[in-house]
Scaffold this motif. Structure first.
Motif, PDB file in Angstrom:
ATOM      1  N   THR A   1      34.357  24.349  64.046  1.00  0.00           N
ATOM      2  CA  THR A   1      33.961  23.345  63.030  1.00  0.00           C
ATOM      3  C   THR A   1      33.011  24.146  62.028  1.00  0.00           C
ATOM      4  O   THR A   1      33.127  24.140  60.843  1.00  0.00           O
ATOM      5  N   SER A   2      32.179  24.799  62.548  1.00  0.00           N
ATOM      6  CA  SER A   2      31.279  25.860  61.931  1.00  0.00           C
ATOM      7  C   SER A   2      31.418  27.274  62.866  1.00  0.00           C
ATOM      8  O   SER A   2      31.698  27.036  64.078  1.00  0.00           O
ATOM      9  N   PRO A   3      30.774  28.272  62.576  1.00  0.00           N
ATOM     10  CA  PRO A   3      30.781  29.651  63.326  1.00  0.00           C
ATOM     11  C   PRO A   3      30.624  29.441  64.822  1.00  0.00           C
ATOM     12  O   PRO A   3      30.877  30.105  65.877  1.00  0.00           O
ATOM     13  N   PHE A   4      29.381  28.721  65.160  1.00  0.00           N
ATOM     14  CA  PHE A   4      28.775  28.424  66.388  1.00  0.00           C
ATOM     15  C   PHE A   4      28.866  26.596  66.962  1.00  0.00           C
ATOM     16  O   PHE A   4      28.724  26.784  68.051  1.00  0.00           O
ATOM     17  N   VAL A   5      29.527  26.117  66.441  1.00  0.00           N
ATOM     18  CA  VAL A   5      29.601  24.561  66.558  1.00  0.00           C
ATOM     19  C   VAL A   5      31.131  24.115  66.549  1.00  0.00           C
ATOM     20  O   VAL A   5      31.763  24.259  65.599  1.00  0.00           O
ATOM     21  N   LEU A   6      31.402  23.189  67.550  1.00  0.00           N
ATOM     22  CA  LEU A   6      32.597  22.517  67.386  1.00  0.00           C
ATOM     23  C   LEU A   6      32.663  21.045  67.820  1.00  0.00           C
ATOM     24  O   LEU A   6      32.027  20.716  68.819  1.00  0.00           O
ATOM     25  N   ALA A   7      32.993  20.347  66.901  1.00  0.00           N
ATOM     26  CA  ALA A   7      32.984  18.807  67.066  1.00  0.00           C
ATOM     27  C   ALA A   7      34.057  18.245  67.253  1.00  0.00           C
ATOM     28  O   ALA A   7      35.230  18.741  66.802  1.00  0.00           O
ATOM     29  N   TYR A   8      34.192  17.323  68.067  1.00  0.00           N
ATOM     30  CA  TYR A   8      35.489  16.255  68.586  1.00  0.00           C
ATOM     31  C   TYR A   8      35.397  14.785  68.408  1.00  0.00           C
ATOM     32  O   TYR A   8      34.060  14.647  68.496  1.00  0.00           O
ATOM     33  N   TYR A   9      36.469  13.957  68.111  1.00  0.00           N
ATOM     34  CA  TYR A   9      36.188  12.731  68.581  1.00  0.00           C
ATOM     35  C   TYR A   9      37.006  12.544  69.804  1.00  0.00           C
ATOM     36  O   TYR A   9      38.166  13.051  69.892  1.00  0.00           O
ATOM     37  N   GLY A  10      36.635  11.903  70.773  1.00  0.00           N
ATOM     38  CA  GLY A  10      37.067  11.767  72.033  1.00  0.00           C
ATOM     39  C   GLY A  10      37.484  10.086  71.832  1.00  0.00           C
ATOM     40  O   GLY A  10      36.627   9.304  71.780  1.00  0.00           O
ATOM     41  N   LYS A  11      39.023   9.966  72.219  1.00  0.00           N
ATOM     42  CA  LYS A  11      39.372   8.632  72.279  1.00  0.00           C
ATOM     43  C   LYS A  11      39.896   8.376  73.810  1.00  0.00           C
ATOM     44  O   LYS A  11      40.449   9.146  74.175  1.00  0.00           O
ATOM     45  N   ILE A  12      39.251   7.246  73.928  1.00  0.00           N
ATOM     46  CA  ILE A  12      39.802   6.834  75.445  1.00  0.00           C
ATOM     47  C   ILE A  12      40.136   5.360  75.330  1.00  0.00           C
ATOM     48  O   ILE A  12      39.293   4.326  75.231  1.00  0.00           O
ATOM     49  N   LYS A  13      41.470   5.239  75.716  1.00  0.00           N
ATOM     50  CA  LYS A  13      41.842   3.786  75.603  1.00  0.00           C
ATOM     51  C   LYS A  13      41.367   2.900  76.706  1.00  0.00           C
ATOM     52  O   LYS A  13      40.931   3.303  77.893  1.00  0.00           O
ATOM     53  N   ALA A  14      41.319   1.522  76.493  1.00  0.00           N
ATOM     54  CA  ALA A  14      40.833   0.572  77.413  1.00  0.00           C
ATOM     55  C   ALA A  14      41.157   1.142  78.636  1.00  0.00           C
ATOM     56  O   ALA A  14      42.332   1.110  78.967  1.00  0.00           O
TER      57      ALA A  14
END
Ligand SMILES: [Fe+2]
Length: 320
Positions: free
Chosen positions: A82-95
Motif C-alpha cells: 500500500t506504501s513502500p513499507f506497509v500493506l493494508a487489507y480488508y478481511g471479510k469473514i462470512k458468518a
C-alpha cells in the motif's frame, strides 16, 4: 588507453563489471559512481483513497477472504504494498466461517469494522467486537472466525518492509510484540481522559496512541508501526504539518470531512483507506456536524529510530 570512445560524463557510464574476474564472487561485482548511482527515479507515493475495496468487503455477496489495498504496480514495487513499507487489507469473514492468514510480517494491526468473532494466535484467543483494535505477533498463522453475522476487519502489516530485504517472519514467540487487545469501550474511555485534560498547540491534533507493555519505551505498537486514533471535532482543521513517515489511514467516521494534501482537497468516503504521502504538507478537516474519527498507521518507528522523522508545522494553500 581504452580503444572505445569514453562518454563525456561519468554519469553516462553504464554499470561496470570486473575486466578479469578470477572467481564467481569477483564476477558478481558491479561498479557505479557519483554521476550514475543516484539517478534511480522511483514513482512517488500517491495521495490516494481506496474506496472500492471497502465497498467490496462490506457487500453481502463477497465471500470470506482478504482484499488487499495493493498499488505495487504504481509504486513499481515487486511485492504487494500500500506504501513502500506497509500493506493494508480488508478481511471479510462470512458468518460462522473462518479466515486463515499467514503474513510474513513482524506483526499485524487489526481494527474491527463490522461484526464480532475471535482470532486465535498461538495459544491465545482474542474475542473481538465492532470498534476493537488488536495487535498480533508475526510468526504464527492467525485464524479468524466470525460469529452469527458477517464480519469485516481492517488488517495492516509491515510485509513490504520484510519483503524489501527478503526476510522471513520471526520464529514463533520472538516477534517484537505479544497479543494485545484494545476494546472499543477502553478506547472510548482513554479518549475521554485526553479530552478532559485538553492539549496545547504543540500537538498537530488530538489522538490516542496505542502501545503495549513490550513497546512502551518507544510508544509504538510495533518497532516500525505507530498506531493512532485521531479524532476531529466539527468545524476543526488540523494544523498543517509534514513528516517523512507515510500514513495509511482508515476513515471510521467522517461526514463532510476531507484531507488537504499539498494544497489539493481529497474527500473522505466511509471506511476508505487513505494514503498520506511522505513529506506532503497535510491537514485533515471536519466540515460535518459530528466528531470525525480515523485510525492512522505510520511507518514512523523507522524514522524515529533513524532520527529522520522530519516533523514540522507549515502553512499550506487553501484547498481547491
Ligand atoms: Fe501527519
Amino acid at each position: 588507453m581504452p580503444d572505445t570512445v569514453l562518454p563525456k560524463s561519468i554519469g553516462d557510464l553504464p554499470a561496470q563489471a570486473p575486466a578479469n574476474p578470477e572467481s564467481e564472487a569477483q564476477s558478481r561485482a558491479r561498479f557505479f559512481n557519483t554521476g550514475n548511482a543516484f539517478n534511480v527515479i522511483l514513482p512517488p507515493v500517491p495521495d490516494m483513497a481506496f474506496t472500492e475495496e471497502p465497498t467490496q468487503a462490506l457487500s453481502s455477496q463477497t465471500p470470506t477472504g482478504l482484499i488487499a489495498c495493493d498499488i505495487s504496480d504504481q509504486l513499481e514495487c515487486p511485492f504487494p504494498a500500500t506504501s513502500p513499507f506497509v500493506l493494508a487489507y480488508y478481511g471479510k469473514i462470512k458468518a460462522g466461517e473462518t479466515l486463515n492468514t499467514d503474513f510474513v510480517s513482524t506483526g499485524v494491526i487489526g481494527y474491527v469494522i463490522q461484526g464480532s468473532g475471535s482470532v486465535v494466535c498461538g495459544d491465545e484467543t482474542v474475542n473481538w467486537g465492532q470498534g476493537d483494535l488488536f495487535v498480533l505477533p508475526g510468526g504464527y498463522a492467525h485464524t479468524y472466525t466470525a460469529n452469527s453475522e458477517d464480519a469485516v476487519v481492517w488488517l495492516v502489516t509491515n510485509e513490504p518492509q520484510l519483503s524489501f530485504e527478503n526476510l522471513q517472519a520471526p520464529a514463533p514467540g520472538t516477534a517484537p510484540t505479544g497479543v494485545v487487545h484494545y476494546s472499543a469501550a477502553e478506547i472510548d474511555r482513554q479518549i475521554g481522559i485526553i479530552d478532559s485534560v485538553g492539549r496545547d498547540e504543540s500537538s498537530p491534533g488530538s489522538a490516542l496512541i496505542f502501545s503495549s507493555d513490550s513497546n512502551e519505551a518507544s510508544r509504538n505498537a510495533l518497532p516500525t508501526l505507530t498506531v493512532a486514533m485521531n479524532y476531529l471535532p466539527p468545524g476543526i482543521t488540523q494544523r498543517p504539518h509534514r513528516h517523512n513517515s507515510v500514513a495509511v489511514s482508515l476513515v471510521i467516521k467522517g461526514e463532510n470531512c476531507f484531507s488537504t494534501i499539498d494544497g489539493k482537497r481529497k474527500d473522505w468516503a466511509p471506511w476508505c483507506t487513505t494514503i498520506t504521502p511522505p513529506v506532503s504538507i497535510h491537514s485533515h478537516s471536519n466540515h460535518g456536524d459530528e466528531q470525525a474519527m480515523f485510525l492512522i498507521i505510520q511507518d514512523g518507528g523507522l524514522y524515529y529510530h533513524g532520527r529522520t522523522m522530519g516533523f514540522e508545522f507549515l502553512e499550506q494553500p487553501e484547498p481547491k
